[in-house]
Design a protein around this motif. Structure first.
Motif, PDB file in Angstrom:
ATOM      1  N   VAL A  53      51.002  36.030  44.135  1.00 36.62           N
ATOM      2  CA  VAL A  53      50.306  37.222  44.601  1.00 36.62           C
ATOM      3  C   VAL A  53      51.201  38.439  44.397  1.00 36.62           C
ATOM      4  O   VAL A  53      50.771  39.467  43.844  1.00 36.62           O
ATOM      5  CB  VAL A  53      49.914  37.092  46.087  1.00 36.62           C
ATOM      6  CG1 VAL A  53      49.198  38.340  46.568  1.00 36.62           C
ATOM      7  CG2 VAL A  53      49.039  35.869  46.296  1.00 36.62           C
ATOM      8  N   SER A  58      45.308  38.673  41.264  1.00 37.91           N
ATOM      9  CA  SER A  58      46.077  38.083  42.366  1.00 37.91           C
ATOM     10  C   SER A  58      45.179  37.621  43.503  1.00 37.91           C
ATOM     11  O   SER A  58      45.644  37.008  44.460  1.00 37.91           O
ATOM     12  CB  SER A  58      47.096  39.092  42.891  1.00 37.91           C
ATOM     13  OG  SER A  58      46.430  40.149  43.537  1.00 37.91           O
ATOM     14  N   LEU A 118      45.771  34.546  46.257  1.00 41.17           N
ATOM     15  CA  LEU A 118      45.721  34.983  47.659  1.00 41.17           C
ATOM     16  C   LEU A 118      44.777  34.077  48.446  1.00 41.17           C
ATOM     17  O   LEU A 118      45.125  33.601  49.544  1.00 41.17           O
ATOM     18  CB  LEU A 118      45.242  36.434  47.734  1.00 41.17           C
ATOM     19  CG  LEU A 118      45.186  37.015  49.157  1.00 41.17           C
ATOM     20  CD1 LEU A 118      46.573  37.081  49.751  1.00 41.17           C
ATOM     21  CD2 LEU A 118      44.539  38.379  49.166  1.00 41.17           C
TER      22      LEU A 118
END
Lengths: 192, 249
Positions: free
Chosen positions: B194, B208, B212
Motif C-alpha cells: 500500500v 493500492s 489495502l
C-alpha cells in the motif's frame, strides 16, 4: 589444508548474503531475528519472571476469586429456585384449599336453597288450604243464608197473598172476608 | 529498512544487563512480556473486584474466560485435571493477551519468538513429565504402550508413541510461533505494498486499493488467529495434561 572448490565458491556467496541481509537488520546481525540465539537468555529470564509472577497472581488471587464468584452465583440461583419451588407448592396448596372450600360452600348453598324452597312450598300449601277451607265455609254459610231467605220468602208469600186477596175482595164486594176463608183460598190456590 | 517485514521481530535492548558474560538485558521483548502480564492481570483483577452477583460487562468477559478454560480442561483432562487450572488459565490468558497486543501497530509480538513459545511448551511438557512420574511412578511409561495392541505390533507402535511424545514440545511451540510470525509478515508485506504503490502517483494510489482491502481482511483474520492459537495452545496443554493425570492405560 584442502578446500574443495565447491566450498570455496559458496563461502563468499554466503558471506555476501549475510552482509546483505545484515544491513537490513540492526547491529549487523545476519540472522533471522527469532533465531538469533544471542537474545535467548534474556528472553527466557524475562519470560520466567513475568509468566511466573502472572501464574502466581492467577493461582493465588484471580482463579479463587472468579471461582468463588461463580460458586456464589450458582448457590444463589439454586437457592432462588428452591424458594420458587416452595412458593409454588404453597400456592398450589392454597388453590386446592380454596377450591375445596368453594365446593363446600356451593353444596351448602344448594342445601339451603332446597330447604328454603321446601319450607316456602309447605307454607304456601298450608295458606292455600286455610284460605280454601275459609272460602268453602263462607260459601256454605252463604248457601245456608240463601236457603233461609228463600224459605222465609216462601213463607211470607202466603201472608202477602192473604193481604192482597182481602184487599181485592174488599174492593170488589165491599165486605171483609174472614181470615179462615182467606187462608183456605190462598192455600187452595197455592196447591193448584 | 522499515519496509523489511522481519524488522518487527528484532529484539532491541532497552536496559542493558549483563551477568557473568551472558546478556540478560531488558529488551522490547521483555517490555511486552511485562505489558502482556500486566494487561491481563489488571483486566482480570479490576473487572472482578466488585464480585458482582449480576456481572458487569467486563466481569462477564473475565468469567467467560474462566469458564471457557475450565470446561476445556474438564473435557480434556477430566475433573482430576482441574488442579492444573491455574496453569492452563495463565497460559491461555498470557498467550491470548500477548497475541492481541501484537496486533497493535509498532507493538512487539512476544509469541512470535520461537524461544518464548518453546519455553512455554517445555513448561507444559515438563509439568506433564514431573507430575506423571510423581503420580504414577514407572507406570507412567505405560502411555507409550497402548493396551489391547498385539505384542508384535508394540515393537512398531511404541517407537511411534515415543516419537509423537517427543515431538509435542516442538509442534506445540512451532505452531504458535509460525502462525504469529507468518501472519505478521503477511500483514507487513501487504501494508508495505500500500505504502510503496501509494508513492507512485495517481495510478499507484488506485492500485493500492487492492492490497489495502487485503490488509484490512488480513487484520481481521489475524485477530481470529490470535485467539485461535491461544485456544489451540491451551487445548493441547489440556490433552497432554490428561496423560499426566490418567497415565498409561
Amino acid at each position: 589444508m584442502f578446500i574443495s572448490p565447491a566450498y570455496a565458491q559458496t563461502a563468499p556467496a554466503e558471506e555476501a548474503t549475510h552482509t546483505e541481509t545484515g544491513t537490513a537488520h540492526e547491529a549487523g546481525k545476519g540472522v533471522f531475528p527469532p533465531f538469533d540465539s544471542q537474545t535467548y537468555p534474556s528472553q527466557i529470564l524475562w519470560l520466567v519472571i513475568t509468566f511466573g509472577l502472572f501464574y502466581m497472581l492467577m493461582q493465588k488471587v484471580i482463579a479463587p476469586r472468579i471461582g468463588s464468584i461463580l460458586e456464589h452465583r450458582h448457590d444463589r440461583i439454586a437457592q432462588d429456585l428452591d424458594e420458587a419451588g416452595r412458593m409454588k407448592a404453597e400456592a398450589d396448596a392454597a388453590i386446592e384449599t380454596y377450591e375445596k372450600e368453594l365446593a363446600a360452600a356451593r353444596a351448602k348453598a344448594g342445601s339451603i336453597a332446597a330447604t328454603a324452597r321446601a319450607e316456602a312450598k309447605a307454607k304456601a300449601d298450608a295458606e292455600r288450604a286455610a284460605i280454601e277451607a275459609e272460602l268453602s265455609a263462607k260459601i256454605s254459610a252463604a248457601e245456608a243464608r240463601i236457603a233461609d231467605i228463600k224459605a222465609q220468602a216462601f213463607a211470607e208469600v202466603g201472608t202477602i197473598a192473604e193481604e192482597t186477596t182481602s184487599a181485592i175482595v174488599e174492593q170488589l164486594i165491599g165486605a171483609k172476608a174472614s181470615e179462615g176463608e182467606l187462608k183456605a183460598a190462598v192455600s187452595a190456590a197455592k196447591e193448584a | 529498512m522499515s519496509n523489511d517485514p522481519t524488522h518487527q521481530f528484532v529484539v532491541s535492548k532497552i536496559v542493558p544487563i549483563e551477568i557473568g558474560g551472558v546478556d540478560f538485558s531488558f529488551t522490547n521483548a521483555s517490555l511486552f512480556m511485562v505489558a502482556s502480564a500486566v494487561a491481563a492481570s489488571a483486566f482480570l483483577y479490576f473487572s472482578t473486584s466488585n464480585r458482582g452477583l449480576v456481572p458487569s460487562r467486563s466481569q462477564s468477559v473475565a468469567e467467560s474466560a474462566y469458564e471457557f478454560t475450565a470446561s476445556m480442561l474438564r473435557e480434556g483432562a477430566g475433573s482430576h485435571g482441574m488442579k492444573f487450572f491455574p496453569l492452563v488459565f495463565s497460559l491461555f490468558m498470557f498467550v491470548l493477551t500477548a497475541n492481541l497486543l501484537g496486533m497493535f501497530p509498532y507493538f512487539f509480538t512476544v509469541t512470535s519468538q520461537i524461544i518464548v513459545t518453546l519455553s512455554l511448551a517445555l513448561l507444559v511438557i515438563g509439568t506433564v513429565l514431573v507430575y506423571g512420574f510423581y503420580k504414577h511412578g514407572f507406570h507412567f511409561l505405560g502411555i507409550f504402550v497402548p493396551s489391547g495392541v498385539p505384542p508384535i505390533l508394540l515393537l512398531l507402535v511404541t517407537p511411534i508413541e515415543l516419537i509423537s511424545f517427543l515431538s509435542r514440545p516442538i509442534s506445540l511451540s512451532v505452531r504458535l510461533f509460525a502462525n504469529m510470525l507468518a501472519g505478521h509478515i503477511t500483514l507487513k508485506v501487504f501494508a508495505g505494498f500500500v505504502a510503496s504503490l501509494g508513492a507512485m502517483g495517481t495510478l499507484g494510489i488506485a492500485g493500492s486499493i487492492l492490497p489495502l482491502i487485503m490488509t484490512v481482511a488480513l487484520t481481521g483474520l489475524e485477530f481470529l488467529v490470535a485467539f485461535l492459537q491461544a485456544y489451540v495452545f491451551a487445548v493441547l496443554t489440556c490433552m497432554y495434561l490428561n496423560d499426566a493425570v490418567h497415565g498409561g492405560h
